[in-house]
Motif scaffolding. Structure first.
Motif, short mmCIF file in Angstrom:
data_model
loop_
_atom_site.label_atom_id
_atom_site.label_comp_id
_atom_site.label_asym_id
_atom_site.label_seq_id
_atom_site.Cartn_x
_atom_site.Cartn_y
_atom_site.Cartn_z
N VAL A 18 0.87 -1.19 0.00
CA VAL A 18 0.00 0.00 0.00
C VAL A 18 0.90 1.23 0.00
CG1 VAL A 18 -1.88 1.20 1.17
CG2 VAL A 18 -1.71 -1.29 1.35
N TYR A 19 0.66 2.10 -0.94
CA TYR A 19 1.53 3.27 -1.11
C TYR A 19 1.24 4.36 -0.08
CZ TYR A 19 3.65 7.32 -3.39
OH TYR A 19 4.40 8.43 -3.67
N GLY A 20 2.28 4.90 0.50
CA GLY A 20 2.17 6.12 1.31
C GLY A 20 1.46 5.98 2.64
N LYS A 21 1.30 4.77 3.13
CA LYS A 21 0.63 4.61 4.42
C LYS A 21 1.72 4.37 5.47
CE LYS A 21 -3.47 2.34 6.23
NZ LYS A 21 -4.65 1.57 5.91
N ALA A 22 2.09 5.44 6.16
CA ALA A 22 3.26 5.42 7.05
C ALA A 22 3.20 4.29 8.07
CB ALA A 22 3.38 6.77 7.75
N LEU A 23 2.02 4.02 8.56
CA LEU A 23 1.83 2.97 9.56
C LEU A 23 2.33 1.60 9.09
CD1 LEU A 23 -1.78 3.21 11.06
CD2 LEU A 23 0.39 3.10 12.32
N TYR A 24 2.30 1.40 7.77
CA TYR A 24 2.63 0.09 7.21
C TYR A 24 4.12 -0.12 7.00
CZ TYR A 24 -2.24 -1.14 6.22
OH TYR A 24 -3.56 -1.47 6.33
N TYR A 25 4.87 0.97 6.98
CA TYR A 25 6.31 0.82 6.71
C TYR A 25 7.00 0.14 7.90
CZ TYR A 25 5.46 3.70 2.62
OH TYR A 25 4.97 4.18 1.42
N GLY A 26 7.79 -0.86 7.59
CA GLY A 26 8.49 -1.58 8.64
C GLY A 26 7.67 -2.71 9.24
N LYS A 27 6.47 -2.90 8.74
CA LYS A 27 5.60 -3.96 9.26
C LYS A 27 5.63 -5.14 8.28
CE LYS A 27 0.90 -3.99 11.01
NZ LYS A 27 -0.37 -3.27 10.93
N LEU A 28 5.91 -6.33 8.81
CA LEU A 28 6.03 -7.49 7.93
C LEU A 28 4.66 -8.12 7.67
CD1 LEU A 28 8.63 -8.63 6.68
CD2 LEU A 28 8.58 -10.43 8.41
N TYR A 29 4.42 -8.51 6.43
CA TYR A 29 3.13 -9.12 6.06
C TYR A 29 3.37 -10.50 5.48
CZ TYR A 29 -1.53 -9.57 3.95
OH TYR A 29 -2.79 -9.99 3.61
N LYS A 30 2.57 -11.46 5.94
CA LYS A 30 2.64 -12.81 5.39
C LYS A 30 1.74 -12.86 4.15
CE LYS A 30 2.07 -17.64 6.73
NZ LYS A 30 1.73 -18.58 7.82
N ALA A 31 2.36 -12.64 3.02
CA ALA A 31 1.60 -12.47 1.78
C ALA A 31 1.28 -13.82 1.14
CB ALA A 31 2.41 -11.61 0.80
#
Ligand SMILES: [Zn+2]
Length: 230
Positions: free
Chosen positions: A20-33
């Motif tokens: 997701v572009y530009g969502k600061a909260l998501y940066y540095g958060k790992l996702y099990k895709a």
């Protein structure tokens, strides 16, 4: 009657900022895709839409952690499909997590945008780590430009932005299914109109997202781990 079955090639882990572009909260958060190829059986074709991540070369393994408890071949075996039976692969794009198993299907022709194939062999440095050239060797490519009617039941829609030659797939089955690819890797991309984080051209990506939002039916999100069945 067209059959549409969601398959699995397991999971890989990536930063949510890539999704997701530009969502600061998501940066540095790992996702099990989730890795979610789609099987489409029409009257005379057995079609795979994307093929998962496959077995990455050693040099890529240090960048991408995978968890392939159910690789694509076993997912196909469960529904009684042998690799030789697959007649076509439609790749939304050629990033390694979408074309990783292409080589396992000896009788399949690979449908890809011409612009995508060219870019895969000559990407900018910011997309270099997304293409594994070994995954593309020896494939029987059919290159297309723009929208393309694959059959009466399967339409390929040009949706650039994530990569130069990204495409999505519309299947007319029991209802309409829209395989978004990485224009909407998660449900929230589509529902909140948020473009993907990995970009070649953000304006194209937004226009492609809007195009997919306008199509009614069941949207399939390439990496959303909450959508497991259709
Ligand atoms: Zn992807």
């Amino acid at each position: 009657m067209v059959e549409v079955i969601l398959l699995s090639d397991g999971y890989f882990f990536l930063d949510m900022g890539f999704l997701v572009y530009g969502k600061a909260l998501y940066y540095g958060k790992l996702y099990k895709a989730a890795l979610k190829p789609l099987l489409v059986k029409t009257g005379d074709e057995v079609v795979l839409v994307d093929s998962g991540i496959g077995e990455l070369p050693e040099s890529f393994k240090k960048y991408y952690k995978t968890e392939r408890t159910q690789p694509l071949t076993s997912s196909l075996k469960q529904i009684g499909i042998a690799p030789e039976e697959v007649t076509a692969i439609i790749n939304t794009h050629l990033h390694m997590d979408h074309a990783g198993n292409n080589r396992l299907f000896p009788n399949a022709k690979t449908y890809v945008q011409k612009a995508e194939l060219q870019y895969a062999y000559n990407p900018h440095r910011f997309q270099k780590m997304a293409y594994v050239k070994e995954f593309l060797e020896g494939l029987d490519f059919i290159t297309i430009t723009g929208d393309y009617a694959f059959s009466d039941d399967v339409e390929i829609i040009s949706t650039p932005g994530h990569t130069p030659g990204h495409q999505s797939v519309l299947v007319h089955g029991e209802c309409d299914y829209i395989y978004c690819g990485d224009i909407a890797p998660l449900r929230e991309n589509l529902e909140r109109r948020n473009i993907v984080g990995v970009l070649f051209n953000p304006v194209d990506a937004l226009e492609s997202l809007d195009r997919l939002r306008q199509i009614e039916g069941i949207h399939i999100f390439a990496h959303d781990n909450e959508q497991v069945t259709l």
